[in-house]
Design a protein around this motif. Sequence first.
Motif, short mmCIF file in Angstrom:
data_model
loop_
_atom_site.label_atom_id
_atom_site.label_comp_id
_atom_site.label_asym_id
_atom_site.label_seq_id
_atom_site.Cartn_x
_atom_site.Cartn_y
_atom_site.Cartn_z
N LEU A 125 0.83 -1.20 0.00
CA LEU A 125 0.00 0.00 0.00
C LEU A 125 0.86 1.26 0.00
CD1 LEU A 125 -2.78 -1.05 2.55
CD2 LEU A 125 -3.04 -0.76 0.08
N ALA A 126 1.98 1.22 0.71
CA ALA A 126 2.87 2.38 0.75
C ALA A 126 3.48 2.67 -0.61
CB ALA A 126 3.97 2.15 1.78
N LEU A 127 3.63 1.64 -1.44
CA LEU A 127 4.17 1.82 -2.78
C LEU A 127 3.10 2.25 -3.78
CD1 LEU A 127 6.57 -1.26 -2.98
CD2 LEU A 127 7.20 1.14 -2.69
N GLY A 128 1.88 2.43 -3.31
CA GLY A 128 0.80 2.91 -4.18
C GLY A 128 -0.03 1.82 -4.81
N ALA A 129 0.04 0.60 -4.30
CA ALA A 129 -0.73 -0.49 -4.87
C ALA A 129 -2.20 -0.37 -4.48
CB ALA A 129 -0.18 -1.83 -4.39
N THR A 130 -3.08 -0.80 -5.36
CA THR A 130 -4.50 -0.84 -5.06
C THR A 130 -4.82 -2.06 -4.20
OG1 THR A 130 -5.00 -2.09 -7.06
CG2 THR A 130 -5.00 0.31 -7.23
N ARG A 131 -6.06 -2.17 -3.76
CA ARG A 131 -6.45 -3.31 -2.93
C ARG A 131 -6.25 -4.62 -3.69
NH1 ARG A 131 -9.91 -3.91 1.42
NH2 ARG A 131 -9.22 -1.80 1.93
N TRP A 132 -6.66 -4.66 -4.94
CA TRP A 132 -6.49 -5.88 -5.73
C TRP A 132 -5.02 -6.19 -5.95
CZ3 TRP A 132 -7.37 -10.43 -7.08
CH2 TRP A 132 -6.83 -10.98 -8.25
N GLU A 133 -4.21 -5.18 -6.19
CA GLU A 133 -2.78 -5.42 -6.38
C GLU A 133 -2.12 -5.94 -5.11
OE1 GLU A 133 -1.77 -2.10 -9.85
OE2 GLU A 133 -1.63 -1.56 -7.72
N VAL A 134 -2.59 -5.47 -3.94
CA VAL A 134 -2.08 -6.00 -2.68
C VAL A 134 -2.41 -7.49 -2.57
CG1 VAL A 134 -2.33 -5.90 -0.18
CG2 VAL A 134 -2.14 -3.80 -1.49
N ILE A 135 -3.64 -7.84 -2.91
CA ILE A 135 -4.04 -9.25 -2.85
C ILE A 135 -3.24 -10.09 -3.84
CG2 ILE A 135 -5.96 -10.81 -3.32
CD1 ILE A 135 -7.81 -8.70 -2.14
N ARG A 136 -3.07 -9.55 -5.05
CA ARG A 136 -2.37 -10.32 -6.09
C ARG A 136 -0.89 -10.48 -5.79
NH1 ARG A 136 0.11 -8.68 -10.77
NH2 ARG A 136 -0.61 -6.55 -10.44
N MET A 137 -0.26 -9.46 -5.21
CA MET A 137 1.19 -9.50 -5.00
C MET A 137 1.58 -10.01 -3.61
SD MET A 137 2.57 -6.06 -6.89
CE MET A 137 1.68 -4.96 -5.75
N SER A 138 0.70 -9.87 -2.62
CA SER A 138 1.08 -10.24 -1.25
C SER A 138 0.25 -11.39 -0.68
CB SER A 138 0.93 -9.01 -0.33
OG SER A 138 1.76 -7.94 -0.75
N VAL A 139 -1.06 -11.32 -0.86
CA VAL A 139 -1.92 -12.30 -0.19
C VAL A 139 -1.91 -13.64 -0.92
CG1 VAL A 139 -4.27 -12.78 0.56
CG2 VAL A 139 -3.37 -10.45 0.71
N LEU A 140 -2.16 -13.62 -2.21
CA LEU A 140 -2.24 -14.88 -2.95
C LEU A 140 -0.92 -15.64 -2.98
CD1 LEU A 140 -4.61 -13.93 -5.92
CD2 LEU A 140 -5.15 -15.19 -3.83
N PRO A 141 0.23 -14.99 -3.22
CA PRO A 141 1.48 -15.76 -3.16
C PRO A 141 1.74 -16.38 -1.80
CG PRO A 141 1.83 -13.69 -4.32
CD PRO A 141 0.46 -13.62 -3.72
N PHE A 142 1.43 -15.63 -0.74
CA PHE A 142 1.64 -16.18 0.61
C PHE A 142 0.72 -17.36 0.89
CE2 PHE A 142 0.77 -16.50 5.11
CZ PHE A 142 2.03 -16.38 5.68
N GLY A 143 -0.53 -17.27 0.44
CA GLY A 143 -1.51 -18.31 0.76
C GLY A 143 -1.65 -19.40 -0.27
N ARG A 144 -0.77 -19.43 -1.28
CA ARG A 144 -0.92 -20.43 -2.34
C ARG A 144 -0.85 -21.85 -1.79
NH1 ARG A 144 2.92 -18.82 -5.46
NH2 ARG A 144 1.62 -17.57 -6.86
N SER A 145 0.13 -22.12 -0.96
CA SER A 145 0.27 -23.47 -0.40
C SER A 145 -0.94 -23.83 0.46
CB SER A 145 1.55 -23.56 0.44
OG SER A 145 2.69 -23.32 -0.34
N GLY A 146 -1.45 -22.88 1.22
CA GLY A 146 -2.62 -23.14 2.04
C GLY A 146 -3.85 -23.41 1.21
N VAL A 147 -4.02 -22.69 0.11
CA VAL A 147 -5.17 -22.92 -0.77
C VAL A 147 -5.07 -24.31 -1.40
CG1 VAL A 147 -6.31 -22.16 -2.88
CG2 VAL A 147 -5.56 -20.48 -1.20
N ILE A 148 -3.87 -24.71 -1.78
CA ILE A 148 -3.69 -26.05 -2.35
C ILE A 148 -4.04 -27.11 -1.30
CG2 ILE A 148 -2.01 -27.68 -3.28
CD1 ILE A 148 -0.55 -25.33 -4.53
N SER A 149 -3.59 -26.91 -0.09
CA SER A 149 -3.92 -27.86 0.98
C SER A 149 -5.42 -27.90 1.23
CB SER A 149 -3.19 -27.47 2.27
OG SER A 149 -1.79 -27.46 2.08
N ALA A 150 -6.07 -26.74 1.24
CA ALA A 150 -7.52 -26.70 1.43
C ALA A 150 -8.25 -27.40 0.28
CB ALA A 150 -7.99 -25.25 1.54
#
Length: 332
Positions: A218-243
């Motif tokens: 967010l400090a770099l000017g990312a939108t909410r979707w860009e935050v999810i795409r660059m930070s949330v989804l990469p971090f949670g990829r393994s968890g989503v696969i496990s789920a």
Amino acid sequence: MNTAFSTTDTPPPPPHDGRSAISGKAVRPGDRIFLGLSRGSGIALLVIMAAIAVFLTYRSVLAISGDKANFFTTLDWNASGTEPKFGIAVLAFGTVVSSIVAMALAVPVAVGIALFISHYAPRRLSSTLGYVIDLLAAVPSIIYGLWGALFLVPHLTGLYTWLDDYLGWTGIFEYGGGAARSLFTVGILLAIMILPIVTSVSREVFLQVPKMHEEAALALGATRWEVIRMSVLPFGRSGVISASMLGLGRALGETMAVATVLSPSFLINASLLDPGGGTFAQNIASKFSEADQFGQDALIASGLVLFVITLLVNGAARLIIARRKEYSGAAA
């Protein structure tokens, strides 16, 4: 008077026997007990799994040795006849196809719901939705089966007609009329059943994303979707696969709901909308009570195949998670 300290004035360290040093060994009685219980639980689990595998293999060998047809390619199940002939081709096809349909429908929706609950919805709304999702995960399978048979099946005729009008040319969605008791209906019902499981686990994974990652984006000017795409989804990829694999495990082994909705027949139809088909769990549940000793061995043999498929799926999931672990952000 010389107040300087020399190295000879330093008192020697107290003697010790090395047990107080930091190590991986248990020192206190409570640690030893916990270590023993944990190790015993792990060994007991391995022993139970090995016992199940040995039992299934032994009974399966007895059945397959008496099968007068090819166990893997035969499109029939007559294990109680004078000359037993049975095969798993229809069951394997139905189990895999219905599970693929369920995963294709459930996983994207589950990830979207989890993202909405964890990053978009207000706190009060997110807690309410989370409670409802957890409640749906506790609904018994037979309730889903009754709902599917009495409500879902009669209301899918319009969807089947629409799919036939626009996608019937593919052959996969060709609809010839009749009740919607097909593998596609089973896939839809399984998707509804595994949706709460995948959503709950994915939501918990997304909530564990380090806030510093999101704040930095967010400090770099990312939108909410860009935050999810660059930070949330990469971090949670393994968890989503496990789920997803957890949901797939339920889809592969679901029994009562499938038996209530599906119109079983030992035919492999090119169209997913044609009535008929079967799954391993549904076939075992419907035929086990009336089968003789050899027929039960035949059903156990099909259960062994489902057991192997489940192990392969979970092993593949572990490999995918291990390969993508360095990109998941979990090590940050």
